[in-house]
Design an enzyme around this catalytic site. Sequence first.
Site, mmCIF file in Angstrom:
data_model
loop_
_atom_site.group_PDB
_atom_site.id
_atom_site.type_symbol
_atom_site.label_atom_id
_atom_site.label_comp_id
_atom_site.label_asym_id
_atom_site.label_seq_id
_atom_site.Cartn_x
_atom_site.Cartn_y
_atom_site.Cartn_z
ATOM 1 N N GLY A 96 0.837 -1.189 0.000
ATOM 2 C CA GLY A 96 0.000 0.000 0.000
ATOM 3 C C GLY A 96 0.874 1.241 0.000
ATOM 4 N N GLN A 126 3.135 9.921 0.795
ATOM 5 C CA GLN A 126 4.378 9.189 1.123
ATOM 6 C C GLN A 126 5.468 9.393 0.075
ATOM 7 O OE1 GLN A 126 2.089 5.305 2.025
ATOM 8 N NE2 GLN A 126 3.948 5.143 3.226
ATOM 9 N N CYS A 155 4.858 0.055 7.536
ATOM 10 C CA CYS A 155 4.652 1.189 6.635
ATOM 11 C C CYS A 155 5.974 1.531 5.960
ATOM 12 C CB CYS A 155 4.158 2.381 7.458
ATOM 13 S SG CYS A 155 3.909 3.886 6.508
ATOM 14 N N LEU A 156 5.946 1.794 4.664
ATOM 15 C CA LEU A 156 7.174 2.127 3.945
ATOM 16 C C LEU A 156 7.800 3.423 4.465
ATOM 17 C CD1 LEU A 156 6.146 1.153 0.301
ATOM 18 C CD2 LEU A 156 7.775 -0.042 1.768
ATOM 19 N N HIS A 166 -5.373 2.004 6.782
ATOM 20 C CA HIS A 166 -4.005 2.519 6.986
ATOM 21 C C HIS A 166 -3.697 3.631 5.972
ATOM 22 C CE1 HIS A 166 0.450 1.805 7.795
ATOM 23 N NE2 HIS A 166 0.495 2.465 6.638
ATOM 24 N N GLU A 167 -4.043 3.396 4.707
ATOM 25 C CA GLU A 167 -3.718 4.376 3.656
ATOM 26 C C GLU A 167 -4.594 5.623 3.750
ATOM 27 O OE1 GLU A 167 -0.993 3.991 2.227
ATOM 28 O OE2 GLU A 167 -0.729 1.876 2.692
ATOM 29 N N HIS A 193 -3.190 8.008 6.127
ATOM 30 C CA HIS A 193 -2.110 8.838 5.543
ATOM 31 C C HIS A 193 -2.695 10.108 4.907
ATOM 32 C CE1 HIS A 193 1.662 6.688 5.935
ATOM 33 N NE2 HIS A 193 1.153 5.575 5.482
HETATM 34 C C1 Y12 Z 1 -1.513 -4.155 6.467
HETATM 35 C C2 Y12 Z 1 -0.830 -3.236 7.201
HETATM 36 C C3 Y12 Z 1 -0.299 -2.118 6.628
HETATM 37 C C4 Y12 Z 1 -0.473 -1.881 5.291
HETATM 38 C C5 Y12 Z 1 0.082 -0.632 4.685
HETATM 39 C C6 Y12 Z 1 1.105 -0.861 3.640
HETATM 40 N N1 Y12 Z 1 2.362 -1.207 4.207
HETATM 41 C C7 Y12 Z 1 3.403 -1.657 3.461
HETATM 42 O O1 Y12 Z 1 3.277 -1.785 2.253
HETATM 43 C C8 Y12 Z 1 4.667 -1.935 4.172
HETATM 44 C C9 Y12 Z 1 5.727 -2.372 3.519
HETATM 45 C C10 Y12 Z 1 7.031 -2.614 4.137
HETATM 46 C C11 Y12 Z 1 8.070 -3.075 3.322
HETATM 47 C C12 Y12 Z 1 9.334 -3.274 3.843
HETATM 48 O O2 Y12 Z 1 10.397 -3.615 3.037
HETATM 49 C C13 Y12 Z 1 10.668 -4.910 2.665
HETATM 50 O O3 Y12 Z 1 9.974 -5.839 3.038
HETATM 51 C C14 Y12 Z 1 11.797 -5.093 1.740
HETATM 52 C C15 Y12 Z 1 9.555 -3.087 5.186
HETATM 53 O O4 Y12 Z 1 10.822 -3.430 5.698
HETATM 54 C C16 Y12 Z 1 11.777 -2.493 5.912
HETATM 55 O O5 Y12 Z 1 11.542 -1.333 5.778
HETATM 56 C C17 Y12 Z 1 13.097 -2.974 6.354
HETATM 57 C C18 Y12 Z 1 8.560 -2.615 5.995
HETATM 58 C C19 Y12 Z 1 7.285 -2.370 5.465
HETATM 59 C C20 Y12 Z 1 -1.155 -2.786 4.554
HETATM 60 C C21 Y12 Z 1 -1.683 -3.909 5.136
HETATM 61 CO CO CO Z 2 1.902 3.648 5.601
#
Ligand code: Y12
Ligand code: CO
Length: 175
Positions: A45, A50, A95-96, A137-138, A141
């Site tokens: 997401g 962001q 969260c990114l 969540h989004e 934001h």
């Molecule tokens: C459930 C809960 C939250 C969401 C919102 C969207 N969140 C993400 O897309 C999070 C992504 C994320 C990716 C990461 O990087 C890797 O896995 C390579 C991460 O790890 C690091 O930053 C080290 C952390 C979060 C949607 C549904």
């Molecule tokens: Co986020």
Amino acid sequence: MKLTIVEYPDKKLKEKSKVVEKFGKELHELLDAMYETMLKSNGIGLAAIQVGHAKQALLLNIPDEEDKQSIDTLIEMINPIITQKNGETVYQEGCLSVPSFYEDINRHENITVNYQDRDGNTKTVEAEGLLSIAIQHEIDHLNGILFIDKLSYSRRKKFEKEYKRVQKEKKLSKS
Ligand code: Y12
Ligand code: CO
């Protein structure tokens, strides 16, 4: 368009995003670039704020039953509004914009959302499970709210200490 993910504690993430009124090339280019950025970062997401654009636009790409993400699982939401919410659920969110941190957050279990697609067509989706959580969540934001803003005082203090420590480590490993 080259986009960079804005990371906490950047104040930009506190901004309220503006309603999108123009559904043309500029919006389409932003959405396409956001998709590339989300893909590259392994996200499921991403909201426009962001990547520094205060527009009510977000992407969701929840993996399918085979745990695969593709352009077919991509949902683009412009000007989303939650019209119904039911039940409660807890999920460990990430969260990114807050890299490396995951916290249990309470959300509504089921929601109904009205939104527009990239061409301004009105849509409705009834969401449950991970999609429902990701949409909430989004949408937060778009209102300048991060998942860490929902933590209790003590958990937030613990997070701040740990986040500062990890940021410092990252800086040192780069130098
Ligand atoms: C459930 C809960 C939250 C969401 C919102 C969207 N969140 C993400 O897309 C999070 C992504 C994320 C990716 C990461 O990087 C890797 O896995 C390579 C991460 O790890 C690091 O930053 C080290 C952390 C979060 C949607 C549904
Ligand atoms: Co986020």
